[in-house]
Enzyme design. Structure first.
Site, PDB file in Angstrom:
ATOM      1  N   GLN A 104      -6.440 -77.352  53.691  1.00  0.00           N
ATOM      2  CA  GLN A 104      -5.927 -75.985  53.555  1.00  0.00           C
ATOM      3  C   GLN A 104      -5.151 -75.888  52.227  1.00  0.00           C
ATOM      4  O   GLN A 104      -5.516 -76.544  51.280  1.00  0.00           O
ATOM      5  CB  GLN A 104      -5.055 -75.584  54.761  1.00  0.00           C
TER       6      GLN A 104
ATOM      7  N   LYS B 107     -11.121 -78.948  46.669  1.00  0.00           N
ATOM      8  CA  LYS B 107     -10.382 -80.207  46.831  1.00  0.00           C
ATOM      9  C   LYS B 107     -11.331 -81.383  47.028  1.00  0.00           C
ATOM     10  O   LYS B 107     -11.156 -82.456  46.456  1.00  0.00           O
ATOM     11  CB  LYS B 107      -9.403 -80.107  48.023  1.00  0.00           C
TER      12      LYS B 107
ATOM     13  N   ASP C  93     -10.038 -73.902  50.054  1.00  0.00           N
ATOM     14  CA  ASP C  93     -11.375 -73.884  49.452  1.00  0.00           C
ATOM     15  C   ASP C  93     -11.331 -73.858  47.931  1.00  0.00           C
ATOM     16  O   ASP C  93     -12.195 -73.268  47.273  1.00  0.00           O
ATOM     17  CB  ASP C  93     -12.199 -72.691  49.978  1.00  0.00           C
TER      18      ASP C  93
ATOM     19  N   GLY D 159     -12.994 -77.804  55.433  1.00  0.00           N
ATOM     20  CA  GLY D 159     -14.394 -78.012  55.053  1.00  0.00           C
ATOM     21  C   GLY D 159     -14.382 -78.384  53.593  1.00  0.00           C
ATOM     22  O   GLY D 159     -14.172 -77.526  52.738  1.00  0.00           O
ATOM     23  N   HIS D 160     -14.519 -79.667  53.300  1.00  0.00           N
ATOM     24  CA  HIS D 160     -14.411 -80.154  51.919  1.00  0.00           C
ATOM     25  C   HIS D 160     -15.785 -80.617  51.448  1.00  0.00           C
ATOM     26  O   HIS D 160     -16.339 -81.589  51.961  1.00  0.00           O
ATOM     27  CB  HIS D 160     -13.392 -81.311  51.847  1.00  0.00           C
TER      28      HIS D 160
HETATM   29  P1  GDP Z   1     -12.257 -77.395  49.565  1.00  0.00           P
HETATM   30  O1  GDP Z   1     -12.077 -76.935  50.965  1.00  0.00           O
HETATM   31  O2  GDP Z   1     -11.032 -77.157  48.730  1.00  0.00           O
HETATM   32  O3  GDP Z   1     -12.728 -78.811  49.452  1.00  0.00           O
HETATM   33  O4  GDP Z   1     -13.386 -76.476  48.943  1.00  0.00           O
HETATM   34  P2  GDP Z   1     -14.802 -76.080  49.638  1.00  0.00           P
HETATM   35  O5  GDP Z   1     -15.684 -77.251  49.626  1.00  0.00           O
HETATM   36  O6  GDP Z   1     -14.557 -75.396  50.945  1.00  0.00           O
HETATM   37  O7  GDP Z   1     -15.299 -74.944  48.671  1.00  0.00           O
HETATM   38  C1  GDP Z   1     -15.483 -75.179  47.317  1.00  0.00           C
HETATM   39  C2  GDP Z   1     -16.935 -74.841  46.966  1.00  0.00           C
HETATM   40  O8  GDP Z   1     -17.064 -74.773  45.559  1.00  0.00           O
HETATM   41  C3  GDP Z   1     -17.921 -75.902  47.413  1.00  0.00           C
HETATM   42  O9  GDP Z   1     -19.148 -75.278  47.701  1.00  0.00           O
HETATM   43  C4  GDP Z   1     -18.054 -76.803  46.181  1.00  0.00           C
HETATM   44  O10 GDP Z   1     -19.308 -77.478  46.137  1.00  0.00           O
HETATM   45  C5  GDP Z   1     -17.945 -75.786  45.072  1.00  0.00           C
HETATM   46  N1  GDP Z   1     -17.319 -76.259  43.827  1.00  0.00           N
HETATM   47  C6  GDP Z   1     -16.291 -77.121  43.655  1.00  0.00           C
HETATM   48  N2  GDP Z   1     -15.938 -77.192  42.351  1.00  0.00           N
HETATM   49  C7  GDP Z   1     -16.772 -76.372  41.692  1.00  0.00           C
HETATM   50  C8  GDP Z   1     -16.906 -75.985  40.305  1.00  0.00           C
HETATM   51  O11 GDP Z   1     -16.154 -76.417  39.421  1.00  0.00           O
HETATM   52  N3  GDP Z   1     -17.891 -75.066  40.022  1.00  0.00           N
HETATM   53  C9  GDP Z   1     -18.722 -74.536  40.981  1.00  0.00           C
HETATM   54  N4  GDP Z   1     -19.632 -73.656  40.607  1.00  0.00           N
HETATM   55  N5  GDP Z   1     -18.617 -74.897  42.265  1.00  0.00           N
HETATM   56  C10 GDP Z   1     -17.651 -75.773  42.626  1.00  0.00           C
HETATM   57  P1  IMO Z   2      -9.921 -76.204  53.497  1.00  0.00           P
HETATM   58  O1  IMO Z   2      -9.255 -77.533  53.701  1.00  0.00           O
HETATM   59  C1  IMO Z   2      -9.597 -71.886  53.971  1.00  0.00           C
HETATM   60  C2  IMO Z   2      -7.561 -70.455  57.567  1.00  0.00           C
HETATM   61  C3  IMO Z   2      -8.382 -69.740  58.608  1.00  0.00           C
HETATM   62  C4  IMO Z   2      -7.333 -68.790  59.165  1.00  0.00           C
HETATM   63  C5  IMO Z   2      -6.070 -69.623  59.150  1.00  0.00           C
HETATM   64  C6  IMO Z   2      -5.746 -70.296  60.480  1.00  0.00           C
HETATM   65  O2  IMO Z   2     -11.401 -76.256  53.541  1.00  0.00           O
HETATM   66  O3  IMO Z   2      -9.381 -75.533  52.282  1.00  0.00           O
HETATM   67  P2  IMO Z   2      -6.782 -72.345  61.811  1.00  0.00           P
HETATM   68  O4  IMO Z   2      -8.151 -72.558  62.357  1.00  0.00           O
HETATM   69  O5  IMO Z   2      -6.348 -73.391  60.844  1.00  0.00           O
HETATM   70  O6  IMO Z   2      -5.744 -72.107  62.872  1.00  0.00           O
HETATM   71  O7  IMO Z   2      -6.885 -70.957  60.996  1.00  0.00           O
HETATM   72  O8  IMO Z   2      -6.274 -70.632  58.161  1.00  0.00           O
HETATM   73  N1  IMO Z   2      -8.057 -71.800  57.204  1.00  0.00           N
HETATM   74  C7  IMO Z   2      -8.652 -72.082  56.042  1.00  0.00           C
HETATM   75  N2  IMO Z   2      -9.013 -71.283  55.019  1.00  0.00           N
HETATM   76  N3  IMO Z   2      -9.810 -73.215  53.885  1.00  0.00           N
HETATM   77  C8  IMO Z   2      -9.431 -74.034  54.893  1.00  0.00           C
HETATM   78  O9  IMO Z   2      -9.498 -75.371  54.807  1.00  0.00           O
HETATM   79  C9  IMO Z   2      -8.858 -73.464  56.065  1.00  0.00           C
HETATM   80  N4  IMO Z   2      -8.420 -73.970  57.217  1.00  0.00           N
HETATM   81  C10 IMO Z   2      -7.907 -72.933  57.917  1.00  0.00           C
HETATM   82  O10 IMO Z   2      -9.464 -69.051  58.035  1.00  0.00           O
HETATM   83  O11 IMO Z   2      -7.142 -67.723  58.268  1.00  0.00           O
HETATM   84 MG    MG Z   3     -12.986 -75.714  52.359  1.00  0.00          MG
END
Ligand code: GDP
Ligand code: IMO
Ligand code: MG
Length: 429
Positions: free
Chosen positions: A228, A20, A17, A44-45
């Protein structure tokens, strides 16, 4: 023969998270081929562009770009229901021009994998739970490695599917009934939908390794999108509190069939603070007001499960390890804006273990649980930075924070996120 290889690999550097999805989307206009290579719908991207928010679980985050090739490589575990829901939602929104190719060798997350994921978590009980996303990821990879998995290609041939599913289901039903006291799954309730999934996925199935090979050899710009992050890696992460795939740079090769020598650069995505969702060690977790403020200001709730993310400070010891593991060429630093108004910004530079100073990542869950972080406090800033377009526009203390990170890790920060929207990004020359 001379051509310039143009292959970027983007990986998460912490516990996921990091943002990415946003970085992939932001770089996307210059990319020809977007690729996912490991994991599944546990990811979840989030992409936010022109007010539109899309969360990609399975599909590459470049799907919003029309006409680009998007690839799901052989290293993925694909939940067909999720795949069909995600594609139809995008295609209904008019995103029908992206070309999508799915490897026949990717494994299929079956309904029994999702059931087993949940049942195993319940059975682990308190203190042993991993806190998985419940998406069937672990059980599906187990079947892959025990050679009793179903691959996408198996869904395409009803006879093969029937034959393989018959003996696989016999084994699964023994586990479900004898070990978990569940009702057995009737064959047709699994076989019939699986056959339909095969029909629906068939148009996308292609030799993705060969497609990628050709694209690399033509000098096309390829972006490999890790899901991840390094500290969740099955080998190098905080085992057993990890996911079941190779989430660091090395996974990109087994997960696509490309070779290490194809790579041009590795982009490590680093969040300006740290979060973790699920169980497991997190030395710099903040249980006080600061952790709460980071969660609130950063909107730190899971994009897949909605769970509140655990929040804390930047951990330079963990990041140093992650940079080494990934061979990071550059850093994309995200969510710098969330630190605005935080007062002093804590950065962990070492750990204390019973009076002993530790400066390298121990990667042992028990040791990590015992550590106390040693912090340096850097001066913060109060100015709104969400409209900053250049590095020089950032307040001096924000600039100093970025420089501190790149100097400590010896990796340049080439991109800085100052907001969730695609446009809220500073690219450094
Ligand atoms: P990912 O799994 O690495 O793609 O990240 P996620 O989407 O799960 O979580 C990142 C969260 O931060 C999302 O809600 C994005 O919209 C938000 N986000 C990404 N870059 C930035 C940033 O530079 N500033 C802020 N405030 N939010 C960001
Ligand atoms: P993105 O790509 C954050 C964590 C789960 C749990 C562990 C194992 O959005 O960064 P799983 O369901 O993969 O067997 O769970 O890994 N986990 C993540 N945490 N971001 C993710 O993906 C994750 N995908 C799995 O919360 O701790
Ligand atoms: Mg994510």
């Amino acid at each position: 023969m001379s051509f310039k290889k143009n292959v970027d690999l983007l990986v998460g550097a912490q516990w996921g998270d990091e943002g990415k999805g946003k970085v992939v989307d932001m770089l996307g206009s210059e990319v020809d081929v977007f690729v996912r290579f490991q994991g599944g719908a546990n990811a979840g991207h989030t992409v936010i562009s022109e007010g539109q928010k899309v969360v990609f679980h399975l599909l590459p985050s470049g799907m919003l770009y029309p006409g680009k090739l998007c690839v799901l490589g052989n290293g993925l575990v694909i939940d067909p229901e999720q795949f069909l829901a995600e594609t139809s939602e995008l295609f209904n929104k008019g995103q029908d021009k992206a070309r999508l190719a799915v490897s026949p060798h990717a494994h299929v997350v079956m309904p029994y994998h999702k059931m087993l994921d949940k049942l195993q978590e319940e059975a682990r009980g308190k203190g042993r739970k991993i806190g998985t996303t419940g998406r069937g990821i672990g059980p599906c990879y187990v079947d892959k490695y025990s050679r009793s998995g179903l691959r996408v290609e198996d869904l395409l041939n009803p006879d093969v599917l029937r034959e393989r599913l018959t003996y696989i289901l016999e084994e699964k039903n023994l586990i479900l009934t004898k070990l978990y006291n569940q009702k057995p799954l009737p064959f047709d309730e699994i076989y019939e939908p699986a056959k339909r999934w095969g029909e629906a996925i068939a148009p996308y199935v292609d030799d993705t390794r060969a497609l990628l090979r050709k694209a690399v050899d033509e000098g096309q710009h390829i972006l490999l999108e890790g899901a991840q992050a390094a500290l969740l890696d099955i080998d190098h992460g905080t085992y057993p509190y990890v996911t079941s795939s190779s989430t660091s740079a090395a996974g990109a090769f087994t997960g696509t069939g490309l070779a290490p020598s194809d790579l041009t650069r590795v982009i490590a995505v680093v969040k300006a603070y740290t979060t973790r969702v699920g169980e497991g060690p997190f030395p710099t977790e903040d249980f006080e007001e600061a952790g709460e403020t980071l969660r609130k200001n950063g909107g730190e709730y899971g994009a897949t499960t909605g769970r509140p993310r655990r929040c804390g400070w930047l951990d330079m010891v963990a990041l140093k390890y992650s940079m080494e593991l990934n061979g990071a060429s550059v850093i994309a630093l995200t969510k710098l804006d969330v630190l605005t108004g935080m007062g002093g910004i804590k950065v962990c530079t070492a750990y204390d273990l019973d009076g002993e100073r530790i400066t390298s990542w121990p990667n042992d869950t028990r040791t990590l649980d015992e550590l106390k972080p040693v912090y340096e406090v850097l001066p913060g800033w109060n100015e709104d930075i969400t409209n900053c377009k250049t590095f020089e526009e950032l307040p001096a203390n924000a600039q100093a924070y970025v420089k501190y990170i790149e100097q400590s890790l010896n990796v340049p920060v080439f991109l800085i996120g100052v907001g969730a929207d695609r446009t809220q990004t500073i690219v450094r020359g």
